[in-house]
Design a protein around this motif. Structure first.
Motif, PDB file in Angstrom:
ATOM      1  N   VAL A  21       0.834  -1.208   0.000  1.00  0.00           N
ATOM      2  CA  VAL A  21       0.000   0.000   0.000  1.00  0.00           C
ATOM      3  C   VAL A  21       0.866   1.254   0.000  1.00  0.00           C
ATOM      4  CG1 VAL A  21      -1.808  -1.247   1.241  1.00  0.00           C
ATOM      5  CG2 VAL A  21      -0.288   0.295   2.514  1.00  0.00           C
ATOM      6  N   LEU A  22       2.174   1.081   0.161  1.00  0.00           N
ATOM      7  CA  LEU A  22       3.105   2.196   0.209  1.00  0.00           C
ATOM      8  C   LEU A  22       3.941   2.300  -1.058  1.00  0.00           C
ATOM      9  CD1 LEU A  22       4.074   1.360   3.855  1.00  0.00           C
ATOM     10  CD2 LEU A  22       2.770   3.383   3.178  1.00  0.00           C
ATOM     11  N   GLY A  23       3.545   1.547  -2.075  1.00  0.00           N
ATOM     12  CA  GLY A  23       4.227   1.595  -3.364  1.00  0.00           C
ATOM     13  C   GLY A  23       4.601   0.203  -3.836  1.00  0.00           C
ATOM     14  N   PRO A  24       4.723   0.021  -5.147  1.00  0.00           N
ATOM     15  CA  PRO A  24       5.038  -1.302  -5.703  1.00  0.00           C
ATOM     16  C   PRO A  24       6.301  -1.931  -5.130  1.00  0.00           C
ATOM     17  CG  PRO A  24       4.394   0.216  -7.450  1.00  0.00           C
ATOM     18  CD  PRO A  24       4.497   1.028  -6.195  1.00  0.00           C
ATOM     19  N   SER A  25       7.310  -1.136  -4.816  1.00  0.00           N
ATOM     20  CA  SER A  25       8.544  -1.696  -4.277  1.00  0.00           C
ATOM     21  C   SER A  25       8.377  -2.226  -2.859  1.00  0.00           C
ATOM     22  CB  SER A  25       9.665  -0.641  -4.278  1.00  0.00           C
ATOM     23  OG  SER A  25       9.967  -0.230  -5.587  1.00  0.00           O
ATOM     24  N   GLY A  26       7.266  -1.880  -2.227  1.00  0.00           N
ATOM     25  CA  GLY A  26       7.014  -2.366  -0.875  1.00  0.00           C
ATOM     26  C   GLY A  26       6.398  -3.748  -0.827  1.00  0.00           C
ATOM     27  N   ALA A  27       5.995  -4.284  -1.969  1.00  0.00           N
ATOM     28  CA  ALA A  27       5.376  -5.609  -1.991  1.00  0.00           C
ATOM     29  C   ALA A  27       6.319  -6.643  -1.388  1.00  0.00           C
ATOM     30  CB  ALA A  27       5.021  -5.990  -3.426  1.00  0.00           C
ATOM     31  N   GLY A  28       5.746  -7.556  -0.608  1.00  0.00           N
ATOM     32  CA  GLY A  28       6.557  -8.584   0.037  1.00  0.00           C
ATOM     33  C   GLY A  28       7.155  -8.149   1.357  1.00  0.00           C
ATOM     34  N   HIS A  29       6.836  -6.939   1.814  1.00  0.00           N
ATOM     35  CA  HIS A  29       7.315  -6.421   3.092  1.00  0.00           C
ATOM     36  C   HIS A  29       6.130  -5.916   3.908  1.00  0.00           C
ATOM     37  CE1 HIS A  29      10.831  -6.148   0.443  1.00  0.00           C
ATOM     38  NE2 HIS A  29      11.598  -6.138   1.526  1.00  0.00           N
ATOM     39  N   VAL A  30       6.351  -5.698   5.192  1.00  0.00           N
ATOM     40  CA  VAL A  30       5.362  -5.031   6.037  1.00  0.00           C
ATOM     41  C   VAL A  30       6.064  -3.930   6.819  1.00  0.00           C
ATOM     42  CG1 VAL A  30       3.778  -6.985   6.245  1.00  0.00           C
ATOM     43  CG2 VAL A  30       5.642  -6.734   7.905  1.00  0.00           C
ATOM     44  N   ARG A  31       5.329  -2.860   7.073  1.00  0.00           N
ATOM     45  CA  ARG A  31       5.879  -1.763   7.863  1.00  0.00           C
ATOM     46  C   ARG A  31       5.485  -1.931   9.315  1.00  0.00           C
ATOM     47  NH1 ARG A  31       3.982   4.503   7.918  1.00  0.00           N
ATOM     48  NH2 ARG A  31       2.601   3.601   9.497  1.00  0.00           N
ATOM     49  N   CYS A  32       6.481  -1.885  10.183  1.00  0.00           N
ATOM     50  CA  CYS A  32       6.265  -1.992  11.622  1.00  0.00           C
ATOM     51  C   CYS A  32       6.832  -0.738  12.284  1.00  0.00           C
ATOM     52  CB  CYS A  32       6.962  -3.223  12.189  1.00  0.00           C
ATOM     53  SG  CYS A  32       6.587  -4.788  11.359  1.00  0.00           S
ATOM     54  N   ALA A  33       5.983   0.066  12.890  1.00  0.00           N
ATOM     55  CA  ALA A  33       6.455   1.262  13.583  1.00  0.00           C
ATOM     56  C   ALA A  33       6.899   0.867  14.986  1.00  0.00           C
ATOM     57  CB  ALA A  33       5.348   2.312  13.643  1.00  0.00           C
ATOM     58  N   TYR A  34       8.171   1.119  15.306  1.00  0.00           N
ATOM     59  CA  TYR A  34       8.646   0.780  16.642  1.00  0.00           C
ATOM     60  C   TYR A  34       8.562   1.981  17.580  1.00  0.00           C
ATOM     61  CZ  TYR A  34      13.124   2.197  14.415  1.00  0.00           C
ATOM     62  OH  TYR A  34      14.110   2.841  13.702  1.00  0.00           O
ATOM     63  N   ALA A  35       7.575   2.839  17.353  1.00  0.00           N
ATOM     64  CA  ALA A  35       7.317   3.975  18.238  1.00  0.00           C
ATOM     65  C   ALA A  35       6.361   3.555  19.355  1.00  0.00           C
ATOM     66  CB  ALA A  35       6.746   5.144  17.438  1.00  0.00           C
ATOM     67  N   VAL A  36       6.635   2.389  19.938  1.00  0.00           N
ATOM     68  CA  VAL A  36       5.893   1.887  21.091  1.00  0.00           C
ATOM     69  C   VAL A  36       6.915   1.432  22.121  1.00  0.00           C
ATOM     70  CG1 VAL A  36       3.904   1.176  19.684  1.00  0.00           C
ATOM     71  CG2 VAL A  36       5.728  -0.462  20.143  1.00  0.00           C
ATOM     72  N   SER A  37       6.457   1.072  23.299  1.00  0.00           N
ATOM     73  CA  SER A  37       7.381   0.722  24.371  1.00  0.00           C
ATOM     74  C   SER A  37       8.163  -0.547  24.043  1.00  0.00           C
ATOM     75  CB  SER A  37       6.616   0.525  25.680  1.00  0.00           C
ATOM     76  OG  SER A  37       5.868  -0.690  25.628  1.00  0.00           O
ATOM     77  N   ARG A  38       9.302  -0.693  24.715  1.00  0.00           N
ATOM     78  CA  ARG A  38      10.096  -1.905  24.514  1.00  0.00           C
ATOM     79  C   ARG A  38       9.338  -3.155  24.962  1.00  0.00           C
ATOM     80  NH1 ARG A  38      15.934  -0.313  26.918  1.00  0.00           N
ATOM     81  NH2 ARG A  38      15.108   1.757  27.355  1.00  0.00           N
ATOM     82  N   ASP A  39       8.523  -3.033  26.004  1.00  0.00           N
ATOM     83  CA  ASP A  39       7.719  -4.175  26.438  1.00  0.00           C
ATOM     84  C   ASP A  39       6.734  -4.582  25.345  1.00  0.00           C
ATOM     85  OD1 ASP A  39       8.984  -4.384  28.871  1.00  0.00           O
ATOM     86  OD2 ASP A  39       7.457  -3.257  29.974  1.00  0.00           O
ATOM     87  N   ASP A  40       6.108  -3.604  24.706  1.00  0.00           N
ATOM     88  CA  ASP A  40       5.180  -3.911  23.623  1.00  0.00           C
ATOM     89  C   ASP A  40       5.911  -4.527  22.428  1.00  0.00           C
ATOM     90  OD1 ASP A  40       2.912  -3.188  24.944  1.00  0.00           O
ATOM     91  OD2 ASP A  40       2.660  -1.255  23.950  1.00  0.00           O
ATOM     92  N   LEU A  41       7.119  -4.058  22.163  1.00  0.00           N
ATOM     93  CA  LEU A  41       7.893  -4.637  21.057  1.00  0.00           C
ATOM     94  C   LEU A  41       8.246  -6.093  21.347  1.00  0.00           C
ATOM     95  CD1 LEU A  41      10.283  -1.674  20.156  1.00  0.00           C
ATOM     96  CD2 LEU A  41       8.300  -2.464  18.855  1.00  0.00           C
ATOM     97  N   ARG A  42       8.634  -6.380  22.584  1.00  0.00           N
ATOM     98  CA  ARG A  42       8.944  -7.768  22.937  1.00  0.00           C
ATOM     99  C   ARG A  42       7.708  -8.652  22.805  1.00  0.00           C
ATOM    100  NH1 ARG A  42      11.696  -4.959  27.236  1.00  0.00           N
ATOM    101  NH2 ARG A  42      13.962  -4.967  26.889  1.00  0.00           N
TER     102      ARG A  42
END
Length: 386
Positions: free
Chosen positions: A351-372
């Motif tokens: 959804v972010l452009g043809p070159s993005g196919a096969g990937h996912v975007r993960c925003a790590y602007a959350v707490s380290r506990d949530d990331l774990r």
């Protein structure tokens, strides 16, 4: 009533990012890595300055261009921090977020039929804004094998006699890719040779983890053909304040100002006062947030690679962009099933452009506990699909 809706508006798809965010809001116990918004609150010194200004009655319109104090502070900040000089009187406009800055920049330069190149994967608004301005968006791929940098070869393939400008965003949303000074010189040669403009969205400039951000306007031959966009949302955790800015040569700034004054009149005065305070004394808190993002990046990207989702190390912004091709699922299928099975929200790269196919975007602007916890759930999801 559909016949009353313009063809341009009908042709614009809804945001693929918001679709997943809206679904996630209807579910319990969701860890959202979908929306690019800091989990920090705005530094209190910034909030306090705005609150005090309201108490003192500062609630009126400002100049269309923004307050002289804020424009002066922006000018000094860009010069000191990134080595780019803009006259606060006729080369800077304060806008309602960087989104408005991008919109008025595109409309100020685009005539019907102009081709506007967009380096992708990219933020979802650039292509629709070009279409709404009557231009023809043409995407230029930034590929994983190049660490999602823009290469002169990829750019050259897309330039035609109708090309008017190039839009870039580095550090990049969604990939975290960055451009070093050496990367820009080949791009600069092409832009000069073909007499093209550059719109450079640098809202993630402060979130650069290895070395310093390089603004392309520092290259002398690009300075007069670059529109620089920036703002306060990411570095100072001020998303809801809606303060951005546009910097450009006077002729382009004057054109963009005419559009700005008719669609927005001016940015909110309370937000402008807050932004001034952020530049005046907010550097220490900004730097602390950037240090925390770097720690989160290291934790999360290392974790993604350990569970089998190959991910390059993003050198800027606050997004990881892992490949999901090893799962045998498309990025859209992966994101939908992960959300429904494990209540982790990510954004499909396509959804972010043809070159993005096969990937996912993960925003790590959350707490380290949530990331774990997100990593644990993602690992369980992958194991269940084996």
């Amino acid at each position: 009533m559909r016949d009353f809706v313009s063809a341009r508006a009908r042709a614009i798809p809804p945001s693929g990012i918001r679709r997943f965010f809206d679904i996630a809001q209807t579910m319990d116990d969701v860890i959202s890595l979908g929306v690019g918004e800091p989990d920090f609150v705005t530094p209190w010194c910034v909030c306090e300055a705005s609150i005090y200004s309201i108490e003192q009655g500062s609630t009126a319109y400002t100049s269309n261009k923004g307050t002289p104090q804020l424009r002066g502070a922006i000018s000094r900040y860009l010069d000191t921090r990134f080595g780019t000089r803009y006259d606060p009187e006729n080369e800077i406009i304060v806008t309602c977020g960087v989104s408005e800055a991008a919109d008025i920049a595109i409309r100020a330069i685009t005539d019907p039929g102009d081709e506007i190149l967009v380096a992708e994967p990219c933020y979802v608004s650039y292509v629709p804004c070009v279409s709404l301005a009557g231009g023809v968006p043409v995407t230029v791929p930034c590929r994983a094998e190049d660490e999602f940098r823009l290469t002169p070869e990829a750019l050259a393939e897309k330039i035609t006699p109708k090309t008017k400008a190039l839009i870039v965003n580095f550090p990049n949303n969604p990939t975290g890719g960055v451009m070093q000074e050496a990367d820009w010189h080949g791009i600069a040669d092409l832009l000069v040779d073909h007499d093209l403009l550059l719109i450079s969205d640098e809202v993630y400039a402060e979130l650069t983890y290895e070395g310093d951000h390089f603004s392309p306007a520092r290259i002398p031959e690009l300075y007069e053909r670059t529109i620089t966009l920036n703002g306060f949302s990411k570095a100072f955790a001020m998303t809801g304040w809606r303060i951005g800015y546009l910097c450009a040569p006077p002729e382009i700034t004057a054109a963009a100002l005419k559009i700005h004054q008719y669609v927005a009149l001016c940015a909110p005065v309370m937000g402008q006062i807050a932004a001034y305070e952020a530049l005046r004394i907010g550097e220490a808190e900004k730097d602390a947030m950037v240090r925390e993002y770097r720690l989160r990046r290291n934790l999360f990207v290392d974790g993604l690679n350990k569970i089998g989702l190959a991910c390059h190390v993003p050198k800027g912004a606050f997004y990881a962009f892992p490949s999901v091709e090893s799962t045998g699922m498309s990025d859209l299928e992966f994101a939908e099933k992960l959300l429904h099975d494990q209540h982790v929200a990510v954004v499909p790269g396509s959804v972010l452009g043809p070159s993005g196919a096969g990937h996912v975007r993960c925003a790590y602007a959350v707490s380290r506990d949530d990331l774990r916890e997100a990593l644990s759930r993602m690992a369980a999801f992958l194991e269940s699909k084996e």
